[in-house]
Design a protein around this motif. Structure first.
Motif, mmCIF file in Angstrom:
data_model
loop_
_atom_site.group_PDB
_atom_site.id
_atom_site.type_symbol
_atom_site.label_atom_id
_atom_site.label_comp_id
_atom_site.label_asym_id
_atom_site.label_seq_id
_atom_site.Cartn_x
_atom_site.Cartn_y
_atom_site.Cartn_z
ATOM 1 N N PRO A 52 0.535 -1.294 0.129
ATOM 2 C CA PRO A 52 0.028 -0.026 -0.094
ATOM 3 C C PRO A 52 0.325 0.395 0.384
ATOM 4 N N GLY A 53 0.531 2.247 -1.099
ATOM 5 C CA GLY A 53 1.045 3.151 -0.510
ATOM 6 C C GLY A 53 1.170 3.872 0.900
ATOM 7 N N ALA A 54 2.258 4.565 1.050
ATOM 8 C CA ALA A 54 3.066 5.182 2.140
ATOM 9 C C ALA A 54 2.123 6.445 2.263
ATOM 10 N N ILE A 55 2.095 6.601 3.863
ATOM 11 C CA ILE A 55 1.054 8.155 4.089
ATOM 12 C C ILE A 55 2.241 8.740 4.887
ATOM 13 N N ASP A 56 2.446 9.898 4.250
ATOM 14 C CA ASP A 56 3.257 10.559 5.598
ATOM 15 C C ASP A 56 2.654 11.937 6.447
ATOM 16 N N ALA A 57 2.481 11.697 7.063
ATOM 17 C CA ALA A 57 1.372 12.210 8.316
ATOM 18 C C ALA A 57 2.364 13.665 8.546
ATOM 19 N N HIS A 58 2.893 14.010 8.323
ATOM 20 C CA HIS A 58 4.290 15.155 9.074
ATOM 21 C C HIS A 58 5.103 15.367 7.915
ATOM 22 N N THR A 59 3.730 17.040 6.934
ATOM 23 C CA THR A 59 5.586 17.383 6.296
ATOM 24 C C THR A 59 4.523 19.313 6.681
ATOM 25 N N HIS A 60 5.696 20.252 5.985
ATOM 26 C CA HIS A 60 5.850 21.447 5.767
ATOM 27 C C HIS A 60 5.728 21.849 4.738
ATOM 28 N N LEU A 61 4.786 21.608 3.654
ATOM 29 C CA LEU A 61 5.402 22.671 2.182
ATOM 30 C C LEU A 61 5.199 24.029 2.268
ATOM 31 N N ALA A 62 6.093 24.567 1.570
ATOM 32 C CA ALA A 62 5.403 25.480 1.333
ATOM 33 C C ALA A 62 5.084 26.610 2.820
ATOM 34 N N ALA A 307 5.645 -0.074 20.229
ATOM 35 C CA ALA A 307 5.008 1.157 20.906
ATOM 36 C C ALA A 307 5.354 1.848 20.056
ATOM 37 N N ILE A 308 5.979 2.600 19.025
ATOM 38 C CA ILE A 308 5.881 3.367 18.336
ATOM 39 C C ILE A 308 4.449 3.510 16.952
ATOM 40 N N ASP A 309 3.606 4.271 16.964
ATOM 41 C CA ASP A 309 2.974 3.902 16.258
ATOM 42 C C ASP A 309 2.809 4.024 14.804
ATOM 43 N N THR A 310 4.030 5.373 14.993
ATOM 44 C CA THR A 310 3.771 5.480 12.961
ATOM 45 C C THR A 310 5.768 6.120 12.504
ATOM 46 N N VAL A 311 5.756 6.659 11.783
ATOM 47 C CA VAL A 311 7.234 7.102 11.022
ATOM 48 C C VAL A 311 6.676 8.313 10.101
ATOM 49 N N ALA A 312 6.708 9.111 10.879
ATOM 50 C CA ALA A 312 6.609 10.286 9.092
ATOM 51 C C ALA A 312 8.041 10.843 8.866
ATOM 52 N N THR A 313 8.159 12.151 8.738
ATOM 53 C CA THR A 313 9.060 12.735 8.438
ATOM 54 C C THR A 313 9.522 14.333 8.721
ATOM 55 N N ASP A 314 8.490 14.721 9.479
ATOM 56 C CA ASP A 314 8.939 16.303 9.419
ATOM 57 C C ASP A 314 9.580 16.891 8.231
ATOM 58 N N GLU A 363 2.808 -1.116 8.566
ATOM 59 C CA GLU A 363 1.915 -0.445 9.592
ATOM 60 C C GLU A 363 2.401 0.351 9.728
ATOM 61 N N LEU A 364 3.809 0.835 10.064
ATOM 62 C CA LEU A 364 4.353 2.095 10.106
ATOM 63 C C LEU A 364 4.112 3.254 8.931
ATOM 64 N N CYS A 365 4.213 2.947 7.931
ATOM 65 C CA CYS A 365 4.291 4.308 7.146
ATOM 66 C C CYS A 365 2.974 3.911 6.215
ATOM 67 N N SER A 366 1.911 3.481 6.766
ATOM 68 C CA SER A 366 0.145 2.868 5.912
ATOM 69 C C SER A 366 -1.164 2.762 7.086
ATOM 70 N N THR A 367 -0.575 1.803 7.305
ATOM 71 C CA THR A 367 -2.124 1.153 7.865
ATOM 72 C C THR A 367 -2.197 2.230 8.959
ATOM 73 N N ASN A 368 -0.674 2.373 9.965
ATOM 74 C CA ASN A 368 -1.976 3.040 11.320
ATOM 75 C C ASN A 368 -2.276 4.194 10.792
ATOM 76 N N PRO A 369 -1.010 5.277 10.027
ATOM 77 C CA PRO A 369 -1.761 6.465 9.969
ATOM 78 C C PRO A 369 -2.611 6.644 9.787
#
Length: 455
Positions: A52-62, A307-314, A363-369
């Protein structure tokens, strides 16, 4: 049928099996073995993984910050996302005094309608309650599809910080309307104290960015945020967790049954504070900063233990000349690093090397977010879901360089990092947007993801 991906090893958060996926009108319509399907386009994924495609739950664009604007526009950032297997990005519009939540979000959505190359959603940063009007708008925002709000316990001088009382008001109102509260946790008073001390002593290199925000400065705020959320029985999502002590407090609260969730980022899993001693240390300046080896290992341990739910990038890159503003004064360095194109390749490479399973990476990068933030059509290769699909070659080796990334920045902290295994195709709702190193999507194709409230 529009698309048939056949003979691939399908990876979900829970299963691994060889099979086919049939897609029509942007949706997954069938998953199975040897599907008797006639499709307009057939892709043979034998020898490759289908994810499944990843979901980056944390970005700051422009994003305006530090006297400039982050280097990636919505077009560039979502183009890069597509090329790294990220099919949905979450951005953080910044609500300011005198402005409402929906008003703030719609200004950004209007840009995405023209520029976004992948699907997108928003958390909204709350900086001022506008005499309570913002709290009154929470329910309307949730109905609009904004089901998460972010507070900062730092950036006082920048007018972004909320005090503890405001945080608790947000936690309680979010709980009432079925929303999540996200928190950036660092202690601003300690940061100001150390910063003033180091500047007075002439200690101005990038190393002192870390020294002004060491482990315990983040840990105190982590603990405080967890304490308030646990005390009022509200949901809390700790963004970019970087320190061992705060991590342990959050994990303990989770185990006690509190509704606490933890995000970390690839930069905290890869680098330590030693990067700030480098000649180019200013390029690694982000907040919170990378911490010591003990914190890095604690994060990996928590990932392996669930114990960690997601990995995103900031994801919040700046150009090198802007980073150079702080060459002789760390307080002038715009805070932020690149990462959206590196998220999935990095975590999948870790799986390829045996640090975690591929299922855990998904799980970390797609399903959990998707689950945490109410993206009911995302995060899984299941019938009825959006056909956000990544085909991954586990044998393809790539060395990351600014020259082979797809953003608008002119440098990357990931320069020279060797990745074992790499995405070769990305589909967003069944449309091919990335193909073997090339972006082949269309700006404006991305759609707004209207999210469901928490139950």
């Amino acid at each position: 049928m529009d698309l048939l991906i056949k003979n691939g090893t399908i990876i979900t958060a829970a299963e691994t099996f060889v099979g086919d996926i049939a897609v029509n009108d942007g949706k997954i319509v069938c998953v199975g073995m040897n599907l008797p399907v006639v499709a307009e386009k057939v892709v043979d994924a034998a020898g490759k993984l289908v994810l499944p495609g990843a979901i980056d739950a944390h970005t700051h664009l422009a994003m305006p910050f530090g006297g400039t604007v982050s280097a990636d526009s919505y077009l560039a950032g979502t183009r890069a996302a597509a090329c790294g297997g990220v099919t949905t990005v979450f951005d953080y519009p910044m609500q300011r005094k005198g402005f409402g939540i929906i008003e703030t979000v719609e200004a950004r959505k209007a840009i995405c309608d023209v520029e976004a190359c992948v699907d997108y959603a928003f958390h909204c940063c709350i900086t001022d309650l506008n005499d309570g009007a913002i709290l009154d708008e929470f329910e309307a925002a949730v109905n609009y599809g904004i089901t998460s709000f972010k507070c900062f316990l730092v950036y006082k001088k920048e007018g972004m910080m909320v005090d503890d009382g405001t945080l608790v008001k947000v936690l309680l109102k979010a709980k009432e309307v079925g929303a999540m509260t996200n928190i950036h946790a660092e202690n601003p008073d300690l940061i100001d104290l150390y910063t003033a001390q180091f500047l007075k002593e002439g200690k101005t290199s990038a190393w002192y960015h870390y020294m002004s925000r060491p482990e315990f400065v983040e840990a105190e705020a982590d603990k405080r945020a967890v304490h308030w959320a646990s005390s009022v029985e509200a949901s809390l999502y700790l963004v970019h967790m970087a320190d061992k002590e705060g991590l342990e407090a959050a994990v303990a609260a989770k185990r006690e049954g509190h509704d606490i969730y933890i995000e970390t980022c690839p930069q905290y899993l890869e680098f330590t504070c030693d990067v700030y001693k480098r000649e180019d240390g200013r390029n690694f300046v982000c907040s919170p900063p990378m911490k010591g080896e003990e914190s890095k290992e604690a994060l990996w341990k928590a990932i392996r233990q669930g114990a960690i739910d997601t990995v995103a990038t900031d994801h919040c890159p700046f150009q090198s000349y802007e980073k150079d503003w702080g060459k002789d004064d760390f307080t002038k360095i715009p805070n932020g690093c690149a990462g959206v194109e590196n998220l999935y390749p990095y975590m999948l490479s870790a799986a390829n090397e045996g640090k975690i399973t591929f299922n855990r990476a998904v799980e970390l990068c797609s399903t959990n977010p998707a689950k945490l933030f109410g993206c009911k059509q995302k995060g899984s290769l299941a019938v009825g879901k959006d056909a956000d699909i990544v085909i991954y070659d586990p044998y393809k080796d790539v060395t990351i360089s600014v020259s082979n990334m797809h953003s608008d920045y002119d440098h990357t902290i990931w320069e020279g990092k060797k990745i074992h295994g790499y995405p070769v195709q990305t589909y967003v709702r069944g449309k091919l947007v990335y193909d073997n190193g090339d972006f082949v999507g269309t700006p404006g194709f991305g759609e707004f993801v209207k999210r469901e409230p928490r139950k």
